[in-house]
Write a protein that holds these residues in place. Structure first.
Motif, PDB file in Angstrom:
ATOM      1  N   ALA A 160       0.847  -1.190   0.000  1.00 49.01           N
ATOM      2  CA  ALA A 160       0.000   0.000   0.000  1.00 49.01           C
ATOM      3  C   ALA A 160       0.889   1.248   0.000  1.00 49.01           C
ATOM      4  CB  ALA A 160      -0.907  -0.003   1.232  1.00 49.01           C
ATOM      5  N   PRO A 161       1.075   1.895  -1.147  1.00 55.30           N
ATOM      6  CA  PRO A 161       1.933   3.085  -1.212  1.00 55.30           C
ATOM      7  C   PRO A 161       1.414   4.201  -0.316  1.00 55.30           C
ATOM      8  CG  PRO A 161       1.379   2.274  -3.412  1.00 55.30           C
ATOM      9  CD  PRO A 161       0.503   1.535  -2.446  1.00 55.30           C
ATOM     10  N   ASN A 162       2.342   5.026   0.153  1.00 53.65           N
ATOM     11  CA  ASN A 162       1.969   6.200   0.950  1.00 53.65           C
ATOM     12  C   ASN A 162       2.807   7.397   0.489  1.00 53.65           C
ATOM     13  OD1 ASN A 162       4.526   5.888   2.103  1.00 53.65           O
ATOM     14  ND2 ASN A 162       3.749   4.941   3.971  1.00 53.65           N
ATOM     15  N   GLU A 163       2.775   8.476   1.222  1.00 52.88           N
ATOM     16  CA  GLU A 163       3.496   9.683   0.804  1.00 52.88           C
ATOM     17  C   GLU A 163       5.000   9.457   0.701  1.00 52.88           C
ATOM     18  OE1 GLU A 163       4.000  12.834   3.833  1.00 52.88           O
ATOM     19  OE2 GLU A 163       2.748  11.575   5.137  1.00 52.88           O
ATOM     20  N   TRP A 164       5.543   8.567   1.540  1.00 51.90           N
ATOM     21  CA  TRP A 164       6.987   8.340   1.536  1.00 51.90           C
ATOM     22  C   TRP A 164       7.410   7.505   0.336  1.00 51.90           C
ATOM     23  CZ3 TRP A 164       8.664  11.810   4.598  1.00 51.90           C
ATOM     24  CH2 TRP A 164       7.948  12.141   5.742  1.00 51.90           C
ATOM     25  N   THR A 165       6.621   6.482   0.010  1.00 59.67           N
ATOM     26  CA  THR A 165       6.957   5.695  -1.179  1.00 59.67           C
ATOM     27  C   THR A 165       6.831   6.545  -2.436  1.00 59.67           C
ATOM     28  OG1 THR A 165       4.688   4.851  -1.383  1.00 59.67           O
ATOM     29  CG2 THR A 165       6.240   3.524  -0.118  1.00 59.67           C
ATOM     30  N   ARG A 166       5.763   7.341  -2.519  1.00 56.69           N
ATOM     31  CA  ARG A 166       5.582   8.170  -3.708  1.00 56.69           C
ATOM     32  C   ARG A 166       6.705   9.192  -3.850  1.00 56.69           C
ATOM     33  NH1 ARG A 166       0.075   7.190  -2.284  1.00 56.69           N
ATOM     34  NH2 ARG A 166       0.077   8.900  -0.781  1.00 56.69           N
ATOM     35  N   ARG A 167       7.156   9.766  -2.754  1.00 58.95           N
ATOM     36  CA  ARG A 167       8.254  10.732  -2.809  1.00 58.95           C
ATOM     37  C   ARG A 167       9.524  10.072  -3.345  1.00 58.95           C
ATOM     38  NH1 ARG A 167      11.874  13.731   1.823  1.00 58.95           N
ATOM     39  NH2 ARG A 167      12.318  11.586   2.438  1.00 58.95           N
ATOM     40  N   CYS A 168       9.812   8.860  -2.876  1.00 60.66           N
ATOM     41  CA  CYS A 168      11.051   8.197  -3.284  1.00 60.66           C
ATOM     42  C   CYS A 168      10.989   7.715  -4.727  1.00 60.66           C
ATOM     43  CB  CYS A 168      11.358   7.056  -2.328  1.00 60.66           C
ATOM     44  SG  CYS A 168      11.805   7.645  -0.675  1.00 60.66           S
ATOM     45  N   TRP A 169       9.827   7.201  -5.143  1.00 60.56           N
ATOM     46  CA  TRP A 169       9.715   6.802  -6.547  1.00 60.56           C
ATOM     47  C   TRP A 169       9.854   8.010  -7.464  1.00 60.56           C
ATOM     48  CZ3 TRP A 169      11.047   2.381  -7.755  1.00 60.56           C
ATOM     49  CH2 TRP A 169      10.627   1.224  -7.091  1.00 60.56           C
ATOM     50  N   GLU A 170       9.342   9.146  -7.056  1.00 62.93           N
ATOM     51  CA  GLU A 170       9.502  10.365  -7.861  1.00 62.93           C
ATOM     52  C   GLU A 170      10.975  10.735  -7.980  1.00 62.93           C
ATOM     53  OE1 GLU A 170       8.174  15.097  -7.769  1.00 62.93           O
ATOM     54  OE2 GLU A 170       7.312  13.686  -6.341  1.00 62.93           O
ATOM     55  N   PHE A 171      11.715  10.531  -6.900  1.00 61.73           N
ATOM     56  CA  PHE A 171      13.145  10.875  -6.914  1.00 61.73           C
ATOM     57  C   PHE A 171      13.916   9.978  -7.880  1.00 61.73           C
ATOM     58  CE2 PHE A 171      17.512  10.547  -5.508  1.00 61.73           C
ATOM     59  CZ  PHE A 171      17.861  11.858  -5.230  1.00 61.73           C
ATOM     60  N   ILE A 172      13.680   8.669  -7.840  1.00 61.54           N
ATOM     61  CA  ILE A 172      14.516   7.770  -8.642  1.00 61.54           C
ATOM     62  C   ILE A 172      13.888   7.408  -9.991  1.00 61.54           C
ATOM     63  CG2 ILE A 172      15.691   6.801  -6.636  1.00 61.54           C
ATOM     64  CD1 ILE A 172      14.002   4.315  -6.916  1.00 61.54           C
ATOM     65  N   ARG A 173      12.683   7.874 -10.263  1.00 62.89           N
ATOM     66  CA  ARG A 173      12.030   7.536 -11.530  1.00 62.89           C
ATOM     67  C   ARG A 173      12.880   7.871 -12.758  1.00 62.89           C
ATOM     68  NH1 ARG A 173       5.827   8.972 -13.515  1.00 62.89           N
ATOM     69  NH2 ARG A 173       6.049   8.057 -15.620  1.00 62.89           N
ATOM     70  N   PRO A 174      13.523   9.038 -12.826  1.00 63.80           N
ATOM     71  CA  PRO A 174      14.305   9.335 -14.034  1.00 63.80           C
ATOM     72  C   PRO A 174      15.398   8.311 -14.324  1.00 63.80           C
ATOM     73  CG  PRO A 174      14.024  11.306 -12.692  1.00 63.80           C
ATOM     74  CD  PRO A 174      13.544  10.153 -11.869  1.00 63.80           C
ATOM     75  N   TYR A 175      15.902   7.657 -13.297  1.00 63.40           N
ATOM     76  CA  TYR A 175      16.970   6.671 -13.478  1.00 63.40           C
ATOM     77  C   TYR A 175      16.378   5.281 -13.727  1.00 63.40           C
ATOM     78  CZ  TYR A 175      18.540  10.604 -10.711  1.00 63.40           C
ATOM     79  OH  TYR A 175      18.727  11.881 -10.229  1.00 63.40           O
ATOM     80  N   VAL A 176      15.322   4.943 -12.995  1.00 68.40           N
ATOM     81  CA  VAL A 176      14.716   3.618 -13.085  1.00 68.40           C
ATOM     82  C   VAL A 176      14.074   3.395 -14.454  1.00 68.40           C
ATOM     83  CG1 VAL A 176      12.873   2.164 -12.137  1.00 68.40           C
ATOM     84  CG2 VAL A 176      14.395   3.403 -10.596  1.00 68.40           C
ATOM     85  N   GLU A 177      13.510   4.447 -15.045  1.00 66.63           N
ATOM     86  CA  GLU A 177      12.853   4.303 -16.346  1.00 66.63           C
ATOM     87  C   GLU A 177      13.811   3.862 -17.447  1.00 66.63           C
ATOM     88  OE1 GLU A 177       9.019   7.236 -16.485  1.00 66.63           O
ATOM     89  OE2 GLU A 177      10.984   8.196 -16.678  1.00 66.63           O
ATOM     90  N   GLU A 178      15.116   3.997 -17.192  1.00 63.37           N
ATOM     91  CA  GLU A 178      16.111   3.650 -18.206  1.00 63.37           C
ATOM     92  C   GLU A 178      16.317   2.147 -18.377  1.00 63.37           C
ATOM     93  OE1 GLU A 178      17.876   5.660 -20.123  1.00 63.37           O
ATOM     94  OE2 GLU A 178      17.359   7.620 -19.320  1.00 63.37           O
ATOM     95  N   PHE A 179      15.805   1.336 -17.466  1.00 63.93           N
ATOM     96  CA  PHE A 179      16.138  -0.090 -17.481  1.00 63.93           C
ATOM     97  C   PHE A 179      15.386  -0.845 -18.563  1.00 63.93           C
ATOM     98  CE2 PHE A 179      17.523   1.160 -13.279  1.00 63.93           C
ATOM     99  CZ  PHE A 179      18.709   0.473 -13.144  1.00 63.93           C
ATOM    100  N   ASP A 180      16.025  -1.913 -19.048  1.00 64.13           N
ATOM    101  CA  ASP A 180      15.396  -2.779 -20.049  1.00 64.13           C
ATOM    102  C   ASP A 180      14.370  -3.711 -19.423  1.00 64.13           C
ATOM    103  OD1 ASP A 180      16.981  -2.164 -22.584  1.00 64.13           O
ATOM    104  OD2 ASP A 180      18.590  -2.598 -21.165  1.00 64.13           O
ATOM    105  N   ALA A 181      14.556  -4.060 -18.169  1.00 65.85           N
ATOM    106  CA  ALA A 181      13.624  -4.945 -17.474  1.00 65.85           C
ATOM    107  C   ALA A 181      13.731  -4.696 -15.979  1.00 65.85           C
ATOM    108  CB  ALA A 181      13.909  -6.407 -17.798  1.00 65.85           C
ATOM    109  N   PHE A 182      12.670  -5.094 -15.260  1.00 63.17           N
ATOM    110  CA  PHE A 182      12.597  -4.904 -13.813  1.00 63.17           C
ATOM    111  C   PHE A 182      12.227  -6.223 -13.151  1.00 63.17           C
ATOM    112  CE2 PHE A 182      11.098  -1.167 -16.055  1.00 63.17           C
ATOM    113  CZ  PHE A 182      11.866  -0.150 -15.530  1.00 63.17           C
ATOM    114  N   VAL A 183      12.816  -6.473 -11.994  1.00 62.96           N
ATOM    115  CA  VAL A 183      12.450  -7.638 -11.198  1.00 62.96           C
ATOM    116  C   VAL A 183      12.070  -7.139  -9.801  1.00 62.96           C
ATOM    117  CG1 VAL A 183      13.177  -9.842 -10.222  1.00 62.96           C
ATOM    118  CG2 VAL A 183      14.028  -9.133 -12.469  1.00 62.96           C
TER     119      VAL A 183
END
Length: 297
Positions: free
Chosen positions: A91-114
């Motif tokens: 269940a995401p909350n304000e802290w998870t959303r803040r952190c995903w926003e921070f690392i999204r520009p880098y994470v979107e670069e991956f070819d696959a996710f596990v």
């Protein structure tokens, strides 16, 4: 991961992200422009070193937020890059959303996710690139190799977790590279009184020194609710606090746990041990944990 002189500040940022992806505020610090600039500068330095090791067409598997910012450089070098994220919440909350926003520009670069669970992935991850692998073990790790009951007793007696001999045991194990290893280091144990007898019942928790593991809570519950007449002992085992360089909170968490251990009545302290396993040799540390796990079977 290699790192430069700015390592403590970098790991403060990545620990903040780590806690946030678990839904916790952690130290409550910022993840703003300054933190992003620092994160990128350290990973830019690491990317230069990594790219020199990678050939076009090779696969690179990166783990968790500490490495996410190297994906772009590795893909530019022709590598296929997969990101393995071990952390998350249903269940995401304000802290998870803040952190995903921070690392999204880098994470979107991956070819696959596990991810461990599909619900741990942020909603913007492409389903076609998302793979779910539940927690699993490596049967070839020194932590999971067969070990006889005799060797378990020899190891735990030598490292100081059970009564035993000071003589280094001849208990071989196989390292990750296939070469033989032996246990030569002892465990730094916070305790009161002698080690438990060889066949004393043991309750153990093996984890990082992390607030989310609630080791003080486990300790106080054991002291309050486990009848001393059972003769059981609690072992709260974690790594040597200086041995895990990407966890800047470990020393504080251990110190808090140690302070609460010292506040227990003497009778309870005699039944609780806080060992710190040396991490100089990770394979040796895994073999020690293997022995501790097997004495519970």
């Amino acid at each position: 991961m290699a790192c430069d002189r700015r390592r403590p500040e970098f790991f403060a940022v990545t620990k903040r992200i780590h806690n946030g992806l678990y839904g916790s505020p952690g130290d409550g610090g910022d993840l703003g422009v300054g933190e992003r600039s620092h994160y990128e500068s350290v990973l830019r330095w690491n990317s230069d070193a990594l790219v020199s090791l990678v050939a076009p067409g090779e696969f690179v598997l990166l783990h968790d937020p500490q490495t996410a910012g190297t994906a772009s450089a590795l893909r530019s070098a022709g590598a296929q890059v997969v990101w393995r994220c071990h952390i998350g919440v249903d269940a995401p909350n304000e802290w998870t959303r803040r952190c995903w926003e921070f690392i999204r520009p880098y994470v979107e670069e991956f070819d696959a996710f596990v991810f461990t669970r599909a619900s741990f992935a942020p909603p913007w991850v492409d389903d076609a690139r998302l793979h779910v692998i539940p927690p699993s073990i490596d049967p070839f790790s020194a932590k999971n190799q067969p070990m006889s009951a005799r060797n378990v007793r020899l190891v735990l007696g030598y490292v100081g977790l059970l009564e035993g001999s000071d003589a280094a045991p001849v208990v071989p194990f196989a390292r990750r590279d296939g070469s033989p290893g032996e246990i030569r280091r002892r465990v730094d144990v916070l305790r009161s009184g002698p080690p438990p007898a060889l066949h004393a019942p043991l309750v153990a928790q093996v984890s990082r020194w992390d607030e989310m593991k609630d080791m003080p809570g486990v300790m106080e519950a054991f002291a309050e609710h486990v009848d001393p007449q059972l003769g059981a002992h609690l072992v709260l085992a974690g790594p040597a606090v200086a041995g895990v360089t990407d966890d800047p909170e470990a020393a504080k968490v251990f110190d808090d746990c140690a302070a609460r251990w010292r506040a227990l009545p003497l009778e309870a302290r005699n039944r609780v041990r806080l060992p710190r396993v040396p991490m100089v040799d990770p394979d040796e540390a895994a073999a020690i944990v293997n022995a501790l796990q097997r004495t519970l079977l």
